[in-house]
Design a protein around this motif. Structure first.
Motif, short mmCIF file in Angstrom:
data_model
loop_
_atom_site.label_atom_id
_atom_site.label_comp_id
_atom_site.label_asym_id
_atom_site.label_seq_id
_atom_site.Cartn_x
_atom_site.Cartn_y
_atom_site.Cartn_z
N MET A 56 77.32 -1.48 35.49
CA MET A 56 76.97 -0.63 36.63
C MET A 56 78.19 0.09 37.18
O MET A 56 78.11 1.27 37.55
N LEU A 57 79.34 -0.58 37.22
CA LEU A 57 80.56 0.09 37.67
C LEU A 57 80.93 1.26 36.76
O LEU A 57 81.34 2.33 37.23
N GLU A 58 80.77 1.06 35.46
CA GLU A 58 81.08 2.13 34.51
C GLU A 58 80.14 3.32 34.70
O GLU A 58 80.58 4.48 34.68
N VAL A 59 78.86 3.04 34.92
CA VAL A 59 77.89 4.13 35.10
C VAL A 59 78.12 4.84 36.42
O VAL A 59 78.06 6.08 36.49
N ARG A 64 75.74 12.99 43.19
CA ARG A 64 76.21 12.86 44.57
C ARG A 64 76.56 14.21 45.16
O ARG A 64 76.31 14.48 46.34
N ALA A 65 77.16 15.08 44.35
CA ALA A 65 77.52 16.41 44.84
C ALA A 65 76.29 17.24 45.19
O ALA A 65 76.36 18.12 46.08
N ARG A 66 75.18 16.97 44.55
CA ARG A 66 73.95 17.69 44.85
C ARG A 66 73.24 17.14 46.08
O ARG A 66 72.22 17.66 46.49
N GLY A 67 73.78 16.10 46.67
CA GLY A 67 73.20 15.56 47.89
C GLY A 67 72.08 14.56 47.69
O GLY A 67 71.33 14.27 48.63
N ILE A 68 71.93 14.02 46.49
CA ILE A 68 70.89 13.02 46.24
C ILE A 68 71.26 11.73 46.96
O ILE A 68 72.42 11.34 47.02
N SER A 69 70.27 11.07 47.53
CA SER A 69 70.51 9.86 48.31
C SER A 69 71.07 8.75 47.42
O SER A 69 70.78 8.70 46.22
N PRO A 70 71.87 7.84 48.00
CA PRO A 70 72.43 6.74 47.20
C PRO A 70 71.36 5.87 46.55
O PRO A 70 71.53 5.41 45.42
N ALA A 71 70.24 5.64 47.25
CA ALA A 71 69.18 4.82 46.66
C ALA A 71 68.57 5.50 45.43
O ALA A 71 68.31 4.85 44.41
N ALA A 72 68.34 6.81 45.52
CA ALA A 72 67.78 7.54 44.38
C ALA A 72 68.77 7.57 43.21
O ALA A 72 68.38 7.47 42.04
N ILE A 73 70.05 7.71 43.51
CA ILE A 73 71.06 7.69 42.45
C ILE A 73 71.06 6.35 41.72
O ILE A 73 71.13 6.28 40.49
N LEU A 74 70.95 5.28 42.53
CA LEU A 74 70.99 3.95 41.93
C LEU A 74 69.78 3.68 41.06
O LEU A 74 69.91 3.26 39.91
N TRP A 75 68.57 3.91 41.58
CA TRP A 75 67.35 3.52 40.88
C TRP A 75 66.90 4.54 39.85
O TRP A 75 66.35 4.17 38.82
N MET A 92 70.45 2.97 37.10
CA MET A 92 69.92 1.69 36.67
C MET A 92 69.59 1.66 35.18
O MET A 92 69.92 0.70 34.47
N LYS A 93 68.95 2.71 34.69
CA LYS A 93 68.50 2.70 33.30
C LYS A 93 69.66 2.63 32.30
O LYS A 93 69.66 1.76 31.42
N VAL A 144 64.07 -6.61 21.84
CA VAL A 144 65.25 -5.99 22.45
C VAL A 144 65.54 -4.64 21.82
O VAL A 144 65.88 -3.67 22.51
N ASP A 145 65.40 -4.53 20.50
CA ASP A 145 65.61 -3.25 19.83
C ASP A 145 64.64 -2.19 20.34
O ASP A 145 65.02 -1.03 20.56
N LEU A 146 63.38 -2.59 20.53
CA LEU A 146 62.39 -1.63 21.03
C LEU A 146 62.68 -1.23 22.48
O LEU A 146 62.56 -0.05 22.83
N LEU A 147 63.08 -2.19 23.30
CA LEU A 147 63.44 -1.87 24.68
C LEU A 147 64.68 -0.98 24.72
O LEU A 147 64.78 -0.06 25.53
N TYR A 148 65.61 -1.26 23.83
CA TYR A 148 66.83 -0.44 23.77
C TYR A 148 66.49 0.99 23.37
O TYR A 148 67.06 1.95 23.91
#
Length: 307
Positions: free
Chosen positions: A198-201, A211-222, A226-227, A294-298
């Motif tokens: 998560m830190l890398e992403v 963030r520069a486009r003004g998207i909320s932190p919650a929307a950025i995270l989820w 997250m994906k 896991v391969d299919l989820l990946y």
């Protein structure tokens, strides 16, 4: 996506076949046997016993009969030690117990580990991050063979809150300590992987653009972080589930749950090769199945994998 799933599924079948053959060959060339454990039997008696179980046939014929029985009837054959029980019956008795608390441990470790890792990454270099990192290091220093006796000493001997062993049909008070003992170290690993990913992403370019486009932190995270952050976590979760099932041997021994792990240990001590083969193939099948999942989820998380 469907073509990729079909290819991976078709690849799993020959992999499982190779696993069965290799396990049988290893058991065949293992020294000793279930009928020579205590004292040597007369040659005629030993020959009659081997003929009864089909062990007098050539190796390739034994492997063929064994594979055909598994594929056509899902039959792992009779136990060499327990004369009135088959391998299927032994697995059917112990595996549901192991699967129950192993699945609960997997869900608990995944939910707590991912949540803790995400919180630590979002609150990077804060008190919450330091507490989360410290908790994960402490949890990893207590594997299940250390955590299990500690739980019994504290919650059974000293506090008297929980029973120290048994299963009793899967009542919650009998499940709590096996779940804690089994999930703690895996939860710590999941939390550390989630935090690092998560830190890398969060420090990547497309997150700064969001963030520069003004998207909320919650929307950025989820919606955005997250994906991609879950990619290394998903790769780790497949082997983790199987490790919780196979690693439950010590949990079965400490808490006397009656799971499949205890049967596996007893089969090794008694040289009951039929039970050892059946449980090993079961564990191998679970490993192949969950690696496929896991391969299919990946592939679903990262579309580039599909090609």
């Amino acid at each position: 996506m469907l073509a990729y799933a079909a290819r991976r599924t078709l690849l799993a079948a020959p992999t499982l076949l190779v696993l069965i053959v290799l396990c049988y060959v290893l058991m065949y060339f293992s020294p000793g046997g279930p009928f020579t454990a205590e004292r040597p039997l007369p040659p005629q008696v030993l020959a009659n016993i081997e003929a009864k179980y089909g062990l007098d046939k050539p190796l390739h014929a034994q492997i063929w009969d064994y594979v055909v029985a598994i594929v056509t009837r899902f039959d792992f054959g009779p136990s060499f030690v327990y004369k009135d029980r088959s391998v299927n019956e032994i697995i059917a008795q112990g595996f549901p117990v192991t699967l129950t608390y192993g699945s609960i441990s997997f869900v608990a470790a995944t939910l707590v580990g991912v949540s803790l890792g995400v919180l630590a990454a979002v609150r990077h270099n804060t008190l919450l991050d330091f507490i989360a990192v410290g908790a994960t290091f402490s949890a990893q220093a207590l594997p299940n063979f250390v955590m299990a006796p500690i739980l019994v000493i504290v919650f059974t001997w000293q506090l008297g809150w929980l029973p120290g062993g048994g299963w009793s049909g899967g009542k919650w008070e009998y499940i709590v300590m096996p779940v804690i003992a089994l999930s703690t170290s895996f939860m710590a690993s999941i939390a550390r992987i989630t935090r690092s990913s998560m830190l890398e992403v969060l420090n990547s370019g497309f997150i700064r653009t969001a963030r520069a486009r003004g998207i909320s932190p919650a929307a950025i995270l989820w919606r955005h972080a997250m994906k991609p952050a879950m990619l290394p976590v998903v790769s780790y979760l497949g082997p983790v589930f199987v490790a919780m099932i196979t690693g439950s041997v010590l949990v079965d021994l400490y808490f006397s749950t009656g799971g499949i792990g205890l049967s596996y240990v007893n089969a090794a001590l008694n040289r009951d090769y039929a039970v050892m083969l059946g449980v090993t193939i079961l564990y191998g099948s679970l490993t192949i199945a969950f690696n496929l999942l896991v391969d299919l989820l990946y592939a679903w998380l990262d579309p580039r994998i599909r090609y």
